[in-house]
Design a protein around this motif. Structure first.
Motif, PDB file in Angstrom:
ATOM      1  N   GLY A  87      68.249  66.399  40.945  1.00  0.00           N
ATOM      2  CA  GLY A  87      66.999  67.060  40.608  1.00  0.00           C
ATOM      3  C   GLY A  87      66.698  67.015  39.122  1.00  0.00           C
ATOM      4  N   ASN A  88      65.924  67.980  38.654  1.00  0.00           N
ATOM      5  CA  ASN A  88      65.513  68.047  37.249  1.00  0.00           C
ATOM      6  C   ASN A  88      66.180  69.185  36.492  1.00  0.00           C
ATOM      7  OD1 ASN A  88      63.674  65.844  37.276  1.00  0.00           O
ATOM      8  ND2 ASN A  88      62.124  67.126  38.259  1.00  0.00           N
ATOM      9  N   SER A  89      67.289  69.690  37.036  1.00  0.00           N
ATOM     10  CA  SER A  89      67.934  70.847  36.411  1.00  0.00           C
ATOM     11  C   SER A  89      68.356  70.579  34.979  1.00  0.00           C
ATOM     12  CB  SER A  89      69.150  71.273  37.239  1.00  0.00           C
ATOM     13  OG  SER A  89      68.760  71.729  38.507  1.00  0.00           O
ATOM     14  N   ALA A  90      68.678  69.322  34.663  1.00  0.00           N
ATOM     15  CA  ALA A  90      69.112  68.992  33.305  1.00  0.00           C
ATOM     16  C   ALA A  90      68.125  68.064  32.597  1.00  0.00           C
ATOM     17  CB  ALA A  90      70.502  68.350  33.336  1.00  0.00           C
ATOM     18  N   LYS A  91      66.925  67.907  33.154  1.00  0.00           N
ATOM     19  CA  LYS A  91      65.885  67.078  32.531  1.00  0.00           C
ATOM     20  C   LYS A  91      65.161  67.916  31.489  1.00  0.00           C
ATOM     21  CE  LYS A  91      62.857  63.680  32.125  1.00  0.00           C
ATOM     22  NZ  LYS A  91      63.212  62.382  31.495  1.00  0.00           N
ATOM     23  N   LEU A  92      65.358  67.581  30.215  1.00  0.00           N
ATOM     24  CA  LEU A  92      64.847  68.411  29.125  1.00  0.00           C
ATOM     25  C   LEU A  92      63.560  67.849  28.527  1.00  0.00           C
ATOM     26  CD1 LEU A  92      68.158  69.223  27.208  1.00  0.00           C
ATOM     27  CD2 LEU A  92      67.131  70.390  29.175  1.00  0.00           C
ATOM     28  N   VAL A  93      62.691  68.758  28.141  1.00  0.00           N
ATOM     29  CA  VAL A  93      61.464  68.424  27.421  1.00  0.00           C
ATOM     30  C   VAL A  93      61.393  69.313  26.188  1.00  0.00           C
ATOM     31  CG1 VAL A  93      58.942  68.502  27.467  1.00  0.00           C
ATOM     32  CG2 VAL A  93      60.190  67.615  29.439  1.00  0.00           C
ATOM     33  N   TYR A  94      61.114  68.684  25.032  1.00  0.00           N
ATOM     34  CA  TYR A  94      61.056  69.413  23.761  1.00  0.00           C
ATOM     35  C   TYR A  94      59.606  69.741  23.402  1.00  0.00           C
ATOM     36  CZ  TYR A  94      65.827  67.662  23.282  1.00  0.00           C
ATOM     37  OH  TYR A  94      67.150  67.367  23.488  1.00  0.00           O
ATOM     38  N   SER A  95      59.430  70.912  22.806  1.00  0.00           N
ATOM     39  CA  SER A  95      58.098  71.312  22.324  1.00  0.00           C
ATOM     40  C   SER A  95      58.271  72.123  21.048  1.00  0.00           C
ATOM     41  CB  SER A  95      57.345  72.130  23.391  1.00  0.00           C
ATOM     42  OG  SER A  95      58.061  73.315  23.702  1.00  0.00           O
ATOM     43  N   ILE A  96      57.180  72.243  20.304  1.00  0.00           N
ATOM     44  CA  ILE A  96      57.227  72.988  19.040  1.00  0.00           C
ATOM     45  C   ILE A  96      56.533  74.330  19.229  1.00  0.00           C
ATOM     46  CG2 ILE A  96      55.153  71.781  18.198  1.00  0.00           C
ATOM     47  CD1 ILE A  96      56.407  71.991  15.366  1.00  0.00           C
ATOM     48  N   LEU A  97      57.249  75.395  18.943  1.00  0.00           N
ATOM     49  CA  LEU A  97      56.713  76.752  19.087  1.00  0.00           C
ATOM     50  C   LEU A  97      56.160  77.295  17.779  1.00  0.00           C
ATOM     51  CD1 LEU A  97      59.442  78.447  21.345  1.00  0.00           C
ATOM     52  CD2 LEU A  97      57.403  77.176  22.045  1.00  0.00           C
ATOM     53  N   GLN A  98      56.704  76.815  16.663  1.00  0.00           N
ATOM     54  CA  GLN A  98      56.261  77.264  15.343  1.00  0.00           C
ATOM     55  C   GLN A  98      56.387  76.095  14.384  1.00  0.00           C
ATOM     56  OE1 GLN A  98      58.022  80.991  13.826  1.00  0.00           O
ATOM     57  NE2 GLN A  98      58.179  80.026  11.807  1.00  0.00           N
TER      58      GLN A  98
END
Length: 260
Positions: free
Chosen positions: A182-193
């Motif tokens: 599955g996608n349990s370890a599929k990571l996506v990065y985003s910027i919060l600040q």
């Protein structure tokens, strides 16, 4: 795959996947696979790998499966014996019915699979009725681990007045869940600040400049917060964050001036 005289029938009941986890050998009608009861013809069933969900939250003991030997005429003379990883502690068998249960919740991150062996013996004589056969119980992953960065805080720098898209640094997170399931370890990065000054690439964690002509004399230090979220970034995924302190480096962009 193990092929010997042991012809146990192992029925697994996991989320309704009863027939899907047992593969037939030649001579078995495909229609037999659709029901809860699987019948044996000349050569029986071959099996070597089965599955349980980790961190099961149901009440009582978790049902694993049922062993049945062709030598068992259900007259009470046959005893089923289980040996191997966790036999008698984590996994127990009803010696009369062949039912196997897990006695406690299992964590895939502690142990991903268990190798066991099963056989049928005569209760009176103790003689083996069929040779032991080995099988594996694999623990299926659930999403129970949040992504983690190697550091809580990173330090980075980039030259002032860099072009848009200039490389600053790369941050990476890890997830202890199973990457193959599955996608349990599929990571996506985003910027919060840190916007609109910086951006992060969703798949790589690479931080880049997002505005042109950032001048050190106007502002030297920036604090950027990056999030890594599993389940491919979908709603319900677990997340972790890290902070990146970025300093603009001075370049020779100010000509010397004589005092008046």
């Amino acid at each position: 795959m193990i092929i010997n005289q042991l012809t146990f029938l192992l029925l697994f009941c996991l989320l309704g996947w009863s027939g899907a986890l047992i593969r037939p050998v030649p001579g078995i009608s495909s229609s037999d696979r659709d029901g809860r009861t699987l019948h044996r013809t000349k050569r029986g069933w071959m099996w070597n790998s089965f599955f349980l969900l980790e961190e099961w939250t149901g009440t009582g003991k978790q049902y694993v499966g049922k062993l049945h030997s062709d030598m068992d005429t259900e007259d009470g003379t046959v005893k089923y014996v289980l040996t191997g990883d966790g036999a008698g502690t984590i996994f127990e068998i009803d010696e009369n019915s062949g039912d196997i249960h897990a006695t406690r919740r299992l964590d895939r991150e502690e142990k991903a699979l268990y190798t066991l062996s099963a056989k049928a013996v005569n209760k009176s004589s103790g003689q083996d009725l069929e040779r032991a056969s080995e099988f594996i119980i694999k623990i299926h992953d659930i999403n129970d681990n949040e992504p983690k960065f190697s550091k809580d805080t990173y330090m980075a720098s980039v030259a002032e007045m860099s072009n848009v898209g200039a490389f600053v640094m790369r941050v990476t997170a890890t997830d202890a869940d199973d990457e193959a399931y599955g996608n349990s370890a599929k990571l996506v990065y985003s910027i919060l600040q840190g916007q609109p000054y910086f951006s992060v690439e969703p798949e790589t964690g690479v931080i880049r400049t997002a505005l042109p002509n950032m001048i050190r004399e106007n502002r030297e230090h920036y604090q950027v917060v990056i999030q890594a979220k599993d389940m491919a970034g979908q709603m319900g995924g677990l997340s972790g964050t890290t902070t990146v302190n970025i300093t603009l480096l001075d370049v020779n962009n100010s000509p010397p001036r004589f005092p008046h």
